[in-house]
Design an enzyme around this catalytic site. Structure first.
Site, PDB file in Angstrom:
ATOM      1  N   TRP A 158       0.833  -1.236   0.044  1.00 36.41           N
ATOM      2  CA  TRP A 158       0.062  -0.048  -0.046  1.00 36.41           C
ATOM      3  C   TRP A 158       0.832   1.373   0.031  1.00 36.41           C
ATOM      4  O   TRP A 158       0.324   2.068  -0.103  1.00 36.41           O
ATOM      5  CB  TRP A 158      -0.773   0.024   1.283  1.00 36.41           C
ATOM      6  N   ALA A 184      -2.649  -4.037  -2.864  1.00 33.64           N
ATOM      7  CA  ALA A 184      -2.962  -4.142  -1.434  1.00 33.64           C
ATOM      8  C   ALA A 184      -4.458  -3.784  -1.226  1.00 33.64           C
ATOM      9  O   ALA A 184      -4.944  -2.677  -1.854  1.00 33.64           O
ATOM     10  CB  ALA A 184      -1.949  -3.145  -0.647  1.00 33.64           C
ATOM     11  N   GLU A 262      10.822  -8.342  -3.026  1.00 35.30           N
ATOM     12  CA  GLU A 262      11.278  -6.813  -2.589  1.00 35.30           C
ATOM     13  C   GLU A 262      10.872  -6.760  -1.251  1.00 35.30           C
ATOM     14  O   GLU A 262       9.483  -6.530  -1.223  1.00 35.30           O
ATOM     15  CB  GLU A 262      10.703  -5.928  -3.676  1.00 35.30           C
ATOM     16  N   GLU A 393      11.873  -2.618  11.411  1.00 33.89           N
ATOM     17  CA  GLU A 393      11.526  -1.594  10.507  1.00 33.89           C
ATOM     18  C   GLU A 393      10.432  -0.568  11.006  1.00 33.89           C
ATOM     19  O   GLU A 393       9.456  -1.153  11.408  1.00 33.89           O
ATOM     20  CB  GLU A 393      10.868  -2.274   9.228  1.00 33.89           C
TER      21      GLU A 393
HETATM   22  P1  NAD Z   1       2.488  -7.079   3.457  1.00 34.50           P
HETATM   23  O1  NAD Z   1       3.588  -8.209   3.218  1.00 34.50           O
HETATM   24  O2  NAD Z   1       1.520  -7.393   4.714  1.00 34.50           O
HETATM   25  O3  NAD Z   1       1.345  -6.960   2.309  1.00 34.50           O
HETATM   26  C1  NAD Z   1       2.067  -6.720   0.899  1.00 34.50           C
HETATM   27  C2  NAD Z   1       0.939  -7.464  -0.103  1.00 34.50           C
HETATM   28  O4  NAD Z   1       0.925  -8.704   0.333  1.00 34.50           O
HETATM   29  C3  NAD Z   1      -0.460  -6.970   0.022  1.00 34.50           C
HETATM   30  O5  NAD Z   1      -1.004  -6.749  -1.240  1.00 34.50           O
HETATM   31  C4  NAD Z   1      -1.044  -7.975   0.948  1.00 34.50           C
HETATM   32  O6  NAD Z   1      -2.359  -8.093   0.792  1.00 34.50           O
HETATM   33  C5  NAD Z   1      -0.414  -9.244   0.335  1.00 34.50           C
HETATM   34  N1  NAD Z   1      -0.414 -10.402   1.365  1.00 34.50           N
HETATM   35  C6  NAD Z   1      -0.363 -10.353   2.631  1.00 34.50           C
HETATM   36  N2  NAD Z   1      -0.338 -11.608   3.208  1.00 34.50           N
HETATM   37  C7  NAD Z   1      -0.228 -12.500   2.225  1.00 34.50           C
HETATM   38  C8  NAD Z   1      -0.224 -13.779   2.048  1.00 34.50           C
HETATM   39  N3  NAD Z   1      -0.209 -14.715   3.037  1.00 34.50           N
HETATM   40  N4  NAD Z   1      -0.183 -14.556   0.646  1.00 34.50           N
HETATM   41  C9  NAD Z   1      -0.107 -13.589  -0.289  1.00 34.50           C
HETATM   42  N5  NAD Z   1      -0.364 -12.466  -0.131  1.00 34.50           N
HETATM   43  C10 NAD Z   1      -0.336 -11.575   0.739  1.00 34.50           C
HETATM   44  O7  NAD Z   1       3.240  -5.711   3.406  1.00 34.50           O
HETATM   45  P2  NAD Z   1       2.539  -4.216   3.558  1.00 34.50           P
HETATM   46  O8  NAD Z   1       2.542  -4.070   5.335  1.00 34.50           O
HETATM   47  O9  NAD Z   1       1.578  -3.836   2.888  1.00 34.50           O
HETATM   48  O10 NAD Z   1       3.852  -3.336   3.205  1.00 34.50           O
HETATM   49  C11 NAD Z   1       5.316  -3.002   3.972  1.00 34.50           C
HETATM   50  C12 NAD Z   1       6.269  -3.800   3.671  1.00 34.50           C
HETATM   51  O11 NAD Z   1       6.377  -3.600   2.311  1.00 34.50           O
HETATM   52  C13 NAD Z   1       7.602  -3.446   4.462  1.00 34.50           C
HETATM   53  O12 NAD Z   1       8.026  -4.496   5.007  1.00 34.50           O
HETATM   54  C14 NAD Z   1       8.053  -2.620   3.300  1.00 34.50           C
HETATM   55  O13 NAD Z   1       9.564  -2.775   3.633  1.00 34.50           O
HETATM   56  C15 NAD Z   1       7.988  -3.503   2.174  1.00 34.50           C
HETATM   57  N6  NAD Z   1       8.315  -2.789   1.073  1.00 34.50           N
HETATM   58  C16 NAD Z   1       9.375  -3.237   0.211  1.00 34.50           C
HETATM   59  C17 NAD Z   1       9.613  -2.499  -0.904  1.00 34.50           C
HETATM   60  C18 NAD Z   1      10.818  -3.186  -1.596  1.00 34.50           C
HETATM   61  O14 NAD Z   1      10.976  -2.804  -2.790  1.00 34.50           O
HETATM   62  N7  NAD Z   1      11.887  -3.888  -1.149  1.00 34.50           N
HETATM   63  C19 NAD Z   1       9.044  -1.351  -1.371  1.00 34.50           C
HETATM   64  C20 NAD Z   1       7.691  -1.187  -0.653  1.00 34.50           C
HETATM   65  C21 NAD Z   1       7.594  -1.615   0.562  1.00 34.50           C
END
Ligand code: NAD
Length: 488
Positions: A158, A184, A262, A393
């Site tokens: 998100w 998301a 990522e 983080e």
């Molecule tokens: P998240 O892992 O909770 O969610 C990310 C996505 O995964 C969302 O679309 C969510 O619906 C989906 N998701 C959640 N659980 C899942 C599952 N069991 N199976 C499949 N899909 C699932 O992360 P978040 O809180 O939305 O985002 C923040 C994180 O993203 C932070 O850790 C941040 O560092 C990371 N991030 C990394 C980068 C990069 O390029 N390395 C860029 C932006 C954000």
């Protein structure tokens, strides 16, 4: 197509299935909120697992038709998407600010950055890597070419509702792959608007609509595990948290899917004694406060030489005092809300833990009254090494300052983390700057730079921050298989 009006912009509220707006097959919906007001801004279709499978069916068909487009034609389609999104920058930015919270100017910046991936990969689409040469034994010719990996599932977070997906969609299309995008559930509207723009461009070029589907869902895990178990899917590309990334890598094993991960970061920002403090301050604010700190490459830990620590902390505190918190669409706002109450409470807990262990807040540190999920710009000094905020983080507008006496110690502490996404180093001396560049361990290292993202550069991490690269000439490789042709 059913629609909602979000801050004056009309957005589709249905699943985008191969260019068409459709309701969920079980007619379920879910609400999207404005994190600054907590109000519902739209109610959208909640895709079922079957809807995801239908998107994959369409993707498989589309891949064959897309293969008939020449690289130049593909490039023109991508370039047209860049142009259309650019024309509608303010619409995208208004929707993004309303569903995600970032200040409008930052949302405009994300649109420029996010759509640049379409322009960059329109240029890469005609420059497929490959090679051709004689075999050492003098018999035969070795030709190495690339072919599209196949249908892709993209799962995005998100925090950058547009850019985290365009980094995947643009190279996938350039490489010849169809893509199913699961945004998301907190921020699906920007992506549905993008899907609509892409569908209009595809219509104009007679490109197969099944190339891109957008399937917002609250059943992320069920949908991704079903699609990943389907042998027609060939790749999963994920941006999000490290724990979810690990689950996806495990699930990818059965079908031996290509994966790009990522994941999370814990970026150090190391300031040597001879750094130019004016430059450091500008870069510190960029690296910490871009996106309100909700960035995977956000500076999590400021590590400062003891001889300049006091002055740096004082000036950082002053700069953070100047931050204006409010609704992202209000004039003058430089810090919006965080995404959810849960995230705000998590940040508050990390700060409390640090204060309990002896850290001192020089500004901020108190959760304001609602409505809205606000957390103020905060600086913590004297943060002890065992504080959780140094190992987790933060993903919020909190800067931690710790002090070192010797640069080797600073670099050692900077690297003392399981993550390795971004790191920043500051010095005005060439030898010290080189030492920082060589000593810091991360996939991306900024030297005297606080903003490092660039569609022309490979974005990605090492260690628990994942693998794979997005952008640059490397980005398209993630969507290509290598094929060796043994020729006479
Ligand atoms: P998240 O892992 O909770 O969610 C990310 C996505 O995964 C969302 O679309 C969510 O619906 C989906 N998701 C959640 N659980 C899942 C599952 N069991 N199976 C499949 N899909 C699932 O992360 P978040 O809180 O939305 O985002 C923040 C994180 O993203 C932070 O850790 C941040 O560092 C990371 N991030 C990394 C980068 C990069 O390029 N390395 C860029 C932006 C954000």
């Amino acid at each position: 197509m059913t629609r909602a009006t979000v801050s004056g912009v009309s957005v589709p509220t249905q699943i985008l299935l191969a260019g068409k707006g459709v309701d969920s097959s079980d007619e379920a919906t879910f609400d999207v909120h404005d994190p600054a007001t907590e109000e519902v801004i739209a109610t959208i279709a909640d895709a079922t697992v079957d809807d995801g499978v239908r998107a994959l069916d369409k993707a498989v068909e589309a891949q064959e038709q897309w293969a008939e487009f020449t690289p130049r034609q593909k490039a023109e389609v991508l370039r047209a998407i860049f142009d259309e999104v650019t024309k509608r920058t303010d619409d995208f930015a208004r929707v993004m600010t309303t569903e995600m919270g970032k200040p409008f100017a930052e949302a405009q910046g994300e649109v420029a950055y996010g759509t640049e991936y379409f322009r960059w990969f329109s240029e890469e689409a005609v420059r497929f890597p490959g090679r051709f040469g004689g075999a050492p034994a003098g018999v035969g010719t070795i030709a190495v070419t690339r072919r599209p990996v196949g249908p892709v599932l993209a799962i995005t977070p998100w925090n950058f509702p547009l850019a985290m997906a365009t980094r995947k969609i643009a190279p996938a299309l350039a490489a010849g792959c169809p893509i199913v995008v699961k945004p998301a559930h907190e921020t699906p509207l920007t992506m549905l608007l993008l899907g609509e723009v892409i569908a209009e461009v595809f219509d104009r070029f007679n490109a197969p609509q099944g190339l891109v589907s957008i399937v917002p869902t609250t059943h992320a895990s069920d949908m991704s595990s079903t699609l990943m178990a389907d042998s027609r899917l060939r790749k999963v590309t994920f941006t999000g948290s490290t724990p979810v990334g690990k689950v996806l890598v495990k699930q990818s094993a059965d079908n031996l899917l290509r994966t790009s991960m990522e994941l999370g970061g814990n970026a150090p920002f190391v300031i040597a004694a001879d750094a130019d403090l004016d430059l450091v301050l500008t870069c510190a604010m960029q690296a910490k406060m871009r996106n309100g700190g909700e960035a995977c490459i956000a500076a999590n830990r400021f590590l400062v030489d003891s001889s300049i620590a006091e002055e740096f902390t004082r000036r950082l505190t002053e700069a953070m005092e100047g931050v204006v918190m409010g609704h992202g669409l209000e004039e003058g706002t430089t810090l919006g809300p965080v995404i959810t109450a849960k995230q705000r409470d998590r940040i508050a807990e990390l700060v409390k833990d640090a204060l309990d262990r002896g850290a001192v807040a020089t500004v901020g540190g108190e959760v304001p009254e609602g409505p809205g999920y606000f957390y103020p710009a905060t600086v913590l000094k004297d943060v002890p090494a065992d504080a959780k905020i140094l190992t987790e983080e933060i993903f919020g507008p909190v800067a931690t300052v710790s002090v070192f006496d010797d640069l080797d110690e600073g670099i050692r502490r900077a690297n003392d983390t399981p993550f390795g996404l971004a790191a920043y180093g500051f010095s005005s001396n060439t030898d010290t700057a080189r030492k920082l560049a060589q000593g810091l361990r991360a996939g991306m290292i900024g030297i005297n730079r606080g903003a490092i993202s660039d569609p022309a550069a490979p974005f990605g991490g090492i260690k628990q921050s994942g693998f794979g690269r997005e952008g640059g000439t490397e980005g398209i490789e993630e969507y290509l298989d290598t094929v060796y042709l043994a020729l006479q």
